[in-house]
Design a protein around this motif. Sequence first.
Motif, mmCIF file in Angstrom:
data_model
loop_
_atom_site.group_PDB
_atom_site.id
_atom_site.type_symbol
_atom_site.label_atom_id
_atom_site.label_comp_id
_atom_site.label_asym_id
_atom_site.label_seq_id
_atom_site.Cartn_x
_atom_site.Cartn_y
_atom_site.Cartn_z
ATOM 1 N N TYR A 1 57.483 42.608 65.160
ATOM 2 C CA TYR A 1 57.989 43.539 64.324
ATOM 3 C C TYR A 1 58.385 42.877 62.900
ATOM 4 O O TYR A 1 58.922 43.451 61.965
ATOM 5 N N SER A 2 58.484 41.463 63.097
ATOM 6 C CA SER A 2 58.969 40.582 61.945
ATOM 7 C C SER A 2 58.177 40.708 60.678
ATOM 8 O O SER A 2 58.800 41.124 59.491
ATOM 9 N N LYS A 3 57.051 41.162 60.697
ATOM 10 C CA LYS A 3 56.349 41.277 59.399
ATOM 11 C C LYS A 3 56.855 42.753 58.778
ATOM 12 O O LYS A 3 56.816 42.880 57.594
ATOM 13 N N PHE A 4 56.844 43.646 59.494
ATOM 14 C CA PHE A 4 57.349 45.063 59.200
ATOM 15 C C PHE A 4 58.934 45.005 58.437
ATOM 16 O O PHE A 4 59.117 45.875 57.482
ATOM 17 N N VAL A 5 59.706 44.101 59.062
ATOM 18 C CA VAL A 5 60.947 43.807 58.450
ATOM 19 C C VAL A 5 60.850 43.382 57.021
ATOM 20 O O VAL A 5 61.463 43.819 56.128
ATOM 21 N N ILE A 6 59.905 42.399 56.919
ATOM 22 C CA ILE A 6 59.667 41.755 55.470
ATOM 23 C C ILE A 6 58.970 43.115 54.582
ATOM 24 O O ILE A 6 59.699 43.249 53.420
ATOM 25 N N ALA A 7 58.026 43.616 55.076
ATOM 26 C CA ALA A 7 57.551 44.512 54.234
ATOM 27 C C ALA A 7 58.507 45.941 54.086
ATOM 28 O O ALA A 7 58.464 46.377 52.817
ATOM 29 N N ASN A 8 59.232 46.234 54.925
ATOM 30 C CA ASN A 8 60.211 47.432 54.488
ATOM 31 C C ASN A 8 61.428 46.670 53.656
ATOM 32 O O ASN A 8 61.714 47.824 52.609
ATOM 33 N N SER A 9 61.719 45.626 53.842
ATOM 34 C CA SER A 9 62.599 45.020 52.849
ATOM 35 C C SER A 9 62.118 44.965 51.431
ATOM 36 O O SER A 9 63.102 45.460 50.484
ATOM 37 N N ILE A 10 60.978 44.693 51.314
ATOM 38 C CA ILE A 10 60.413 44.798 49.698
ATOM 39 C C ILE A 10 60.513 46.191 49.399
ATOM 40 O O ILE A 10 60.615 46.340 48.015
ATOM 41 N N LEU A 11 59.730 47.112 50.171
ATOM 42 C CA LEU A 11 59.775 48.300 49.892
ATOM 43 C C LEU A 11 61.211 49.054 49.472
ATOM 44 O O LEU A 11 61.240 49.490 48.183
ATOM 45 N N ILE A 12 62.101 48.897 50.221
ATOM 46 C CA ILE A 12 63.317 49.255 49.910
ATOM 47 C C ILE A 12 63.986 48.660 48.611
ATOM 48 O O ILE A 12 64.411 49.274 47.681
ATOM 49 N N PHE A 13 63.699 47.411 48.317
ATOM 50 C CA PHE A 13 64.283 46.846 47.183
ATOM 51 C C PHE A 13 63.306 47.361 45.926
ATOM 52 O O PHE A 13 64.146 47.663 45.067
ATOM 53 N N CYS A 14 62.348 47.604 46.069
ATOM 54 C CA CYS A 14 61.407 48.197 44.874
ATOM 55 C C CYS A 14 61.980 49.596 44.502
ATOM 56 O O CYS A 14 61.778 50.039 43.377
ATOM 57 N N VAL A 15 62.106 50.486 45.880
ATOM 58 C CA VAL A 15 62.730 51.575 45.479
ATOM 59 C C VAL A 15 64.007 51.904 44.739
ATOM 60 O O VAL A 15 64.325 52.672 44.047
#
Length: 119
Positions: A58-72
Amino acid sequence: MFSSKTEPVIYIFRGLSYQLIDRLDLIFISIWIVPMTTSVVAYLFMASKSISKQKKSYSKFVIANSILIFCVTLIPVDDSILNKLSELIKYLSYIYAFGLPLFLLLVSYIFKKQEVDDV
């Protein structure tokens, strides 16, 4: 830096000063950041675990979710946009609090009737 409309507690602490502590708002922020960071990390972990289909990767999803949250978080730059978002969240909270449980209750009754009819 701080406005009294968006951060009232920090704005109140800003005016207080003691002989030992000059800026009480900075101490409040440094203490407040620890529970907020742990909450964000816990939510990020739970979101990444729920999205990933494999239990261990799930580490790839942590990075993807972090980027998504930062952009939001970069979206609301104006007070009018923040007010519109708060209105939207207010109405969505009613849907999640009342609409979703009612919908799930209806779905459970529908599937319960089908199971009883099949037996």
